[in-house]
Design a protein around this motif. Structure first.
Motif, PDB file in Angstrom:
ATOM      1  N   ILE A   7       0.834  -1.202   0.000  1.00  0.00           N
ATOM      2  CA  ILE A   7       0.000   0.000   0.000  1.00  0.00           C
ATOM      3  C   ILE A   7       0.868   1.252   0.000  1.00  0.00           C
ATOM      4  CG2 ILE A   7      -1.568   1.373   1.436  1.00  0.00           C
ATOM      5  CD1 ILE A   7      -2.926  -1.316   2.185  1.00  0.00           C
ATOM      6  N   PHE A   8       1.861   1.290   0.885  1.00  0.00           N
ATOM      7  CA  PHE A   8       2.704   2.486   0.957  1.00  0.00           C
ATOM      8  C   PHE A   8       3.603   2.627  -0.273  1.00  0.00           C
ATOM      9  CE2 PHE A   8       1.449   2.434   5.421  1.00  0.00           C
ATOM     10  CZ  PHE A   8       1.067   3.755   5.533  1.00  0.00           C
ATOM     11  N   LYS A   9       3.987   1.525  -0.894  1.00  0.00           N
ATOM     12  CA  LYS A   9       4.742   1.604  -2.141  1.00  0.00           C
ATOM     13  C   LYS A   9       3.878   2.221  -3.236  1.00  0.00           C
ATOM     14  CE  LYS A   9       7.478  -0.864  -5.556  1.00  0.00           C
ATOM     15  NZ  LYS A   9       7.397   0.283  -6.388  1.00  0.00           N
ATOM     16  N   LYS A  10       2.618   1.799  -3.300  1.00  0.00           N
ATOM     17  CA  LYS A  10       1.714   2.358  -4.309  1.00  0.00           C
ATOM     18  C   LYS A  10       1.517   3.858  -4.095  1.00  0.00           C
ATOM     19  CE  LYS A  10      -1.054  -1.628  -5.634  1.00  0.00           C
ATOM     20  NZ  LYS A  10      -2.440  -2.130  -5.702  1.00  0.00           N
ATOM     21  N   ILE A  11       1.343   4.256  -2.843  1.00  0.00           N
ATOM     22  CA  ILE A  11       1.186   5.685  -2.544  1.00  0.00           C
ATOM     23  C   ILE A  11       2.455   6.434  -2.915  1.00  0.00           C
ATOM     24  CG2 ILE A  11       0.923   7.379  -0.689  1.00  0.00           C
ATOM     25  CD1 ILE A  11      -1.028   5.381   0.636  1.00  0.00           C
ATOM     26  N   LYS A  12       3.610   5.878  -2.572  1.00  0.00           N
ATOM     27  CA  LYS A  12       4.878   6.516  -2.911  1.00  0.00           C
ATOM     28  C   LYS A  12       5.020   6.693  -4.414  1.00  0.00           C
ATOM     29  CE  LYS A  12       9.824   6.149  -2.298  1.00  0.00           C
ATOM     30  NZ  LYS A  12      10.940   5.350  -1.851  1.00  0.00           N
ATOM     31  N   ASP A  13       4.491   5.737  -5.169  1.00  0.00           N
ATOM     32  CA  ASP A  13       4.551   5.802  -6.630  1.00  0.00           C
ATOM     33  C   ASP A  13       3.486   6.722  -7.229  1.00  0.00           C
ATOM     34  OD1 ASP A  13       6.682   4.043  -6.580  1.00  0.00           O
ATOM     35  OD2 ASP A  13       5.464   2.273  -7.036  1.00  0.00           O
ATOM     36  N   GLY A  14       2.643   7.329  -6.380  1.00  0.00           N
ATOM     37  CA  GLY A  14       1.660   8.302  -6.850  1.00  0.00           C
ATOM     38  C   GLY A  14       0.299   7.724  -7.183  1.00  0.00           C
ATOM     39  N   ASP A  15      -0.021   6.545  -6.668  1.00  0.00           N
ATOM     40  CA  ASP A  15      -1.320   5.913  -6.942  1.00  0.00           C
ATOM     41  C   ASP A  15      -2.403   6.602  -6.110  1.00  0.00           C
ATOM     42  OD1 ASP A  15      -3.587   4.290  -7.102  1.00  0.00           O
ATOM     43  OD2 ASP A  15      -2.419   2.437  -7.195  1.00  0.00           O
ATOM     44  N   ILE A  16      -3.112   7.529  -6.726  1.00  0.00           N
ATOM     45  CA  ILE A  16      -4.128   8.325  -6.027  1.00  0.00           C
ATOM     46  C   ILE A  16      -5.294   7.467  -5.547  1.00  0.00           C
ATOM     47  CG2 ILE A  16      -5.341   9.034  -8.117  1.00  0.00           C
ATOM     48  CD1 ILE A  16      -4.763  11.272  -5.070  1.00  0.00           C
ATOM     49  N   GLU A  17      -5.639   6.435  -6.288  1.00  0.00           N
ATOM     50  CA  GLU A  17      -6.746   5.562  -5.881  1.00  0.00           C
ATOM     51  C   GLU A  17      -6.428   4.840  -4.577  1.00  0.00           C
ATOM     52  OE1 GLU A  17      -7.763   3.009  -9.131  1.00  0.00           O
ATOM     53  OE2 GLU A  17      -8.239   4.691 -10.450  1.00  0.00           O
ATOM     54  N   THR A  18      -5.203   4.362  -4.435  1.00  0.00           N
ATOM     55  CA  THR A  18      -4.801   3.707  -3.186  1.00  0.00           C
ATOM     56  C   THR A  18      -4.799   4.710  -2.042  1.00  0.00           C
ATOM     57  OG1 THR A  18      -3.478   2.084  -4.389  1.00  0.00           O
ATOM     58  CG2 THR A  18      -2.975   2.374  -2.055  1.00  0.00           C
ATOM     59  N   PHE A  19      -4.296   5.912  -2.306  1.00  0.00           N
ATOM     60  CA  PHE A  19      -4.303   6.954  -1.283  1.00  0.00           C
ATOM     61  C   PHE A  19      -5.725   7.263  -0.832  1.00  0.00           C
ATOM     62  CE2 PHE A  19      -4.630  11.435  -0.088  1.00  0.00           C
ATOM     63  CZ  PHE A  19      -3.752  11.465   0.977  1.00  0.00           C
ATOM     64  N   GLU A  20      -6.641   7.393  -1.786  1.00  0.00           N
ATOM     65  CA  GLU A  20      -8.036   7.677  -1.443  1.00  0.00           C
ATOM     66  C   GLU A  20      -8.650   6.538  -0.638  1.00  0.00           C
ATOM     67  OE1 GLU A  20      -9.813   8.498  -5.229  1.00  0.00           O
ATOM     68  OE2 GLU A  20      -9.152  10.586  -5.208  1.00  0.00           O
ATOM     69  N   GLN A  21      -8.288   5.317  -0.963  1.00  0.00           N
ATOM     70  CA  GLN A  21      -8.788   4.165  -0.213  1.00  0.00           C
ATOM     71  C   GLN A  21      -8.299   4.211   1.242  1.00  0.00           C
ATOM     72  OE1 GLN A  21      -7.260   0.392  -1.623  1.00  0.00           O
ATOM     73  NE2 GLN A  21      -9.134  -0.651  -1.028  1.00  0.00           N
ATOM     74  N   VAL A  22      -7.030   4.524   1.421  1.00  0.00           N
ATOM     75  CA  VAL A  22      -6.478   4.650   2.775  1.00  0.00           C
ATOM     76  C   VAL A  22      -7.152   5.805   3.507  1.00  0.00           C
ATOM     77  CG1 VAL A  22      -4.377   5.232   4.075  1.00  0.00           C
ATOM     78  CG2 VAL A  22      -4.274   3.571   2.201  1.00  0.00           C
ATOM     79  N   PHE A  23      -7.357   6.920   2.816  1.00  0.00           N
ATOM     80  CA  PHE A  23      -8.029   8.067   3.406  1.00  0.00           C
ATOM     81  C   PHE A  23      -9.425   7.685   3.898  1.00  0.00           C
ATOM     82  CE2 PHE A  23     -10.814  11.745   3.187  1.00  0.00           C
ATOM     83  CZ  PHE A  23     -10.101  12.698   3.895  1.00  0.00           C
ATOM     84  N   ARG A  24     -10.201   7.029   3.039  1.00  0.00           N
ATOM     85  CA  ARG A  24     -11.568   6.632   3.419  1.00  0.00           C
ATOM     86  C   ARG A  24     -11.576   5.640   4.571  1.00  0.00           C
ATOM     87  NH1 ARG A  24     -12.187   6.871  -2.178  1.00  0.00           N
ATOM     88  NH2 ARG A  24     -11.820   4.640  -2.393  1.00  0.00           N
ATOM     89  N   GLN A  25     -10.591   4.758   4.611  1.00  0.00           N
ATOM     90  CA  GLN A  25     -10.555   3.734   5.652  1.00  0.00           C
ATOM     91  C   GLN A  25     -10.135   4.306   7.011  1.00  0.00           C
ATOM     92  OE1 GLN A  25      -8.188   0.307   4.661  1.00  0.00           O
ATOM     93  NE2 GLN A  25      -8.511  -0.642   6.651  1.00  0.00           N
ATOM     94  N   TYR A  26      -9.212   5.247   7.008  1.00  0.00           N
ATOM     95  CA  TYR A  26      -8.614   5.692   8.270  1.00  0.00           C
ATOM     96  C   TYR A  26      -9.019   7.086   8.738  1.00  0.00           C
ATOM     97  CZ  TYR A  26      -5.733   1.558   8.047  1.00  0.00           C
ATOM     98  OH  TYR A  26      -5.322   0.261   8.015  1.00  0.00           O
ATOM     99  N   TYR A  27      -9.704   7.858   7.904  1.00  0.00           N
ATOM    100  CA  TYR A  27     -10.041   9.225   8.316  1.00  0.00           C
ATOM    101  C   TYR A  27     -10.870   9.241   9.599  1.00  0.00           C
ATOM    102  CZ  TYR A  27     -11.607  14.011   8.446  1.00  0.00           C
ATOM    103  OH  TYR A  27     -11.862  15.286   8.862  1.00  0.00           O
TER     104      TYR A  27
END
Length: 59
Positions: A7-27
């Motif tokens: 997950i963090f590798k995808k975010i580091k690579d700029g995957d906005i969809e993964t970031f949004e998923q993490v945001f929705r899960q943890y906000y």
């Protein structure tokens, strides 16, 4: 654990969809935690928003 690394590798690579998923899960859990400590809705929201902003900015 491996999933978290991916997950963090995808975010580091700029995957906005993964970031949004993490945001929705943890906000909400992060907001509730910070609100429990601070006791102010506006400050708790700002803290969590800043956390996600920095996570994306410094990826």
């Amino acid at each position: 654990m491996l999933n978290d690394v991916l997950i963090f590798k995808k975010i580091k690579d700029g995957d906005i969809e993964t970031f949004e998923q993490v945001f929705r899960q943890y906000y909400l859990p992060l907001y509730m935690y910070s609100f429990g400590i601070i006791g102010r809705k506006d400050a708790a929201e700002e803290i969590v928003q800043e956390l996600f902003y920095v996570l994306w900015r410094d990826r």
